[in-house]
Design a protein around this motif. Structure first.
Motif, PDB file in Angstrom:
ATOM      1  N   VAL A 160       0.838  -1.203   0.000  1.00 24.83           N
ATOM      2  CA  VAL A 160       0.000   0.000   0.000  1.00 24.83           C
ATOM      3  C   VAL A 160       0.873   1.252   0.000  1.00 24.83           C
ATOM      4  N   ILE A 161       1.878   1.275   0.884  1.00 23.12           N
ATOM      5  CA  ILE A 161       2.796   2.414   0.942  1.00 23.12           C
ATOM      6  C   ILE A 161       3.525   2.578  -0.385  1.00 23.12           C
ATOM      7  N   GLU A 162       3.924   1.449  -0.974  1.00 23.60           N
ATOM      8  CA  GLU A 162       4.611   1.482  -2.270  1.00 23.60           C
ATOM      9  C   GLU A 162       3.724   2.143  -3.318  1.00 23.60           C
ATOM     10  N   LYS A 163       2.468   1.738  -3.364  1.00 27.30           N
ATOM     11  CA  LYS A 163       1.558   2.253  -4.401  1.00 27.30           C
ATOM     12  C   LYS A 163       1.124   3.689  -4.135  1.00 27.30           C
ATOM     13  N   GLU A 164       0.842   3.988  -2.884  1.00 22.73           N
ATOM     14  CA  GLU A 164       0.278   5.284  -2.537  1.00 22.73           C
ATOM     15  C   GLU A 164       1.331   6.394  -2.421  1.00 22.73           C
ATOM     16  N   LEU A 165       2.542   6.035  -1.993  1.00 25.90           N
ATOM     17  CA  LEU A 165       3.541   7.068  -1.730  1.00 25.90           C
ATOM     18  C   LEU A 165       4.791   6.970  -2.595  1.00 25.90           C
ATOM     19  N   ARG A 305      24.747   5.540  -7.338  1.00 25.86           N
ATOM     20  CA  ARG A 305      23.521   6.300  -7.578  1.00 25.86           C
ATOM     21  C   ARG A 305      22.264   5.557  -7.119  1.00 25.86           C
ATOM     22  N   GLU A 306      22.132   4.284  -7.467  1.00 29.81           N
ATOM     23  CA  GLU A 306      20.925   3.548  -7.113  1.00 29.81           C
ATOM     24  C   GLU A 306      20.834   3.330  -5.601  1.00 29.81           C
ATOM     25  N   THR A 307      21.975   3.042  -4.976  1.00 24.72           N
ATOM     26  CA  THR A 307      21.988   2.886  -3.515  1.00 24.72           C
ATOM     27  C   THR A 307      21.560   4.175  -2.829  1.00 24.72           C
ATOM     28  N   ILE A 308      22.090   5.303  -3.289  1.00 24.84           N
ATOM     29  CA  ILE A 308      21.748   6.602  -2.694  1.00 24.84           C
ATOM     30  C   ILE A 308      20.281   6.924  -2.938  1.00 24.84           C
ATOM     31  N   ARG A 309      19.809   6.623  -4.146  1.00 25.17           N
ATOM     32  CA  ARG A 309      18.404   6.897  -4.462  1.00 25.17           C
ATOM     33  C   ARG A 309      17.481   6.142  -3.505  1.00 25.17           C
ATOM     34  N   LYS A 310      17.810   4.886  -3.215  1.00 25.16           N
ATOM     35  CA  LYS A 310      16.991   4.086  -2.300  1.00 25.16           C
ATOM     36  C   LYS A 310      17.040   4.646  -0.879  1.00 25.16           C
ATOM     37  N   ILE A 311      18.226   5.089  -0.452  1.00 28.44           N
ATOM     38  CA  ILE A 311      18.359   5.674   0.890  1.00 28.44           C
ATOM     39  C   ILE A 311      17.513   6.929   1.006  1.00 28.44           C
ATOM     40  N   LEU A 312      17.607   7.802   0.016  1.00 34.57           N
ATOM     41  CA  LEU A 312      16.852   9.058   0.047  1.00 34.57           C
ATOM     42  C   LEU A 312      15.354   8.809  -0.083  1.00 34.57           C
ATOM     43  N   LEU A 313      14.990   7.810  -0.882  1.00 30.54           N
ATOM     44  CA  LEU A 313      13.576   7.458  -1.008  1.00 30.54           C
ATOM     45  C   LEU A 313      13.021   6.969   0.318  1.00 30.54           C
ATOM     46  N   GLU A 314      13.804   6.138   0.998  1.00 26.89           N
ATOM     47  CA  GLU A 314      13.371   5.629   2.301  1.00 26.89           C
ATOM     48  C   GLU A 314      13.223   6.765   3.311  1.00 26.89           C
ATOM     49  N   GLN A 315      14.149   7.710   3.273  1.00 25.21           N
ATOM     50  CA  GLN A 315      14.057   8.862   4.177  1.00 25.21           C
ATOM     51  C   GLN A 315      12.811   9.687   3.894  1.00 25.21           C
TER      52      GLN A 315
END
Length: 338
Positions: A160-165, A305-315
């Motif tokens: 749900v979080i994946e789809k909504e946010l 880049r992909e690792t950082i993108r995931k970290i920032l997305l999680e934040q």
């Protein structure tokens, strides 16, 4: 898919596992004091309703009791008011879970048995054996069926979080660049070596004759190793230090670690599986074998880049998740009974 750490029951990493009771209890009925479980507060049998769905007291009691006991063991017994605050926090988490599960139905999100199977397999892989995994289930009074049910719900909430946010968040290149400049040292991983050693001590009282005897003994051991003898076995048989029982295993270390300098120097000159010549240390005469190597990683913006993108997305998700849950709560009919 974003990691499910926000909701999933990843034991043994997560200390608290929430218990879901089956069946319902009539709303507003009262239990009185919970004698025998360490609690000093009154809780109704039904703590809340979310759009008509009841959240029974039994949902939070095991975790609440465990937390109260933990503080008591540390000499910081919680007052009745503090116990009530803790209960309200656990209830809030259960309300959020209920809201997310209802939202999943509303927006058509589902989780297949195959997805649950894959997650169970992933979690099992973190245990040394199937028996240890089952032991953890037993310690938490969970059957495999109950655990799968909980895991299904956790995956559903994550979806749900994946789809909504998640799909609505864009991480700009400037943010990636800024994060890299501030954290490039943490993103870079130094090469690691794993090694084992054999020690033959030299008694200074025996003079040159004793030193020669020790050298000849180690030369014979080294010759056997070079002819295929197992290093671990030979270390257990002949090494004269505290590591002998472990086959001389030094564990993992880097060039910048606190490992004994002569060991570092030898290890980083050898390849995997190679054995050093005899070298002298303050402990005596030794030989060392490199048993494994973990290659280092020099971080660049491109390979990070992909690792950082995931970290920032999680934040960013952490920032947006609570307001999202509060918005769901405002739109729902939530009744709290204590």
């Amino acid at each position: 898919m974003i990691s499910g750490k926000r909701f999933q029951l990843f034991f043994p990493a997560v200390a608290v596992i929430l218990w879901f009771a089956t069946g319902s209890v009539p709303a507003h009925s009262h239990s009185g004091h919970d004698h025998g479980d360490g609690l000093n507060i009154n809780l109704p049998d039904v703590l809340a309703q979310v759009d008509g769905k009841e959240i029974p007291k039994s949902t939070i009691i095991p975790t609440l009791v465990k937390n109260v006991e933990r503080y008591k063991e540390r000499g910081m017994a919680l007052s009745p008011q503090q116990q009530k605050v803790a209960a309200k926090k656990l209830l809030e988490e259960e309300i959020h879970r209920s809201l997310l599960l209802q939202k999943a139905k509303a927006i058509g999100v589902s989780i297949s048995d195959k997805q649950v199977d894959e997650k169970v397999a992933s979690i099992k892989s973190t245990f040394k054996s199937e028996d240890l995994f089952k032991k953890q289930l037993k310690l938490r009074n969970l059957t495999m069926e109950q655990y799968r049910s909980k895991l299904h719900d956790d995956l559903l909430m994550d979806a749900v979080i994946e789809k909504e946010l998640s799909g609505k968040i864009t991480i700009p290149e400037s943010a990636i660049q800024e994060y890299f400049q501030k954290n490039k040292n943490n993103l870079t991983k130094p090469e690691k070596r794993k090694a084992s050693v054999i020690l033959i001590k030299v008694d200074p009282k025996t003079g040159s004759a004793g030193a020669l005897k020790a050298r000849r003994k180690l030369e014979d051991i080294l010759k056997q190793l070079q002819n295929g003898k197992d290093f671990e076995t030979m270390a257990k048989m002949h090494s004269e230090d505290s590591l002998a029982s472990r086959g001389g295993d030094l564990g993992w270390f880097t060039q910048d670690s606190h490992m004994f300098a002569p060991f570092r120097e030898q290890a980083f000159k050898l390849g995997k599986g190679e054995i050093s010549g005899i070298f002298k240390t303050a402990h005596g005469l030794q030989v060392l074998k490199v048993t494994d190597i973990q290659k280092g990683f020099l971080a660049t913006v491109e390979n990070s880049r992909e690792t950082i993108r995931k970290i920032l997305l999680e934040q960013e998700l952490k920032k947006r998740t609570r307001p999202y849950l509060e918005a769901l709560k405002q739109d729902a009919n939530v009744k709290i009974y204590f």
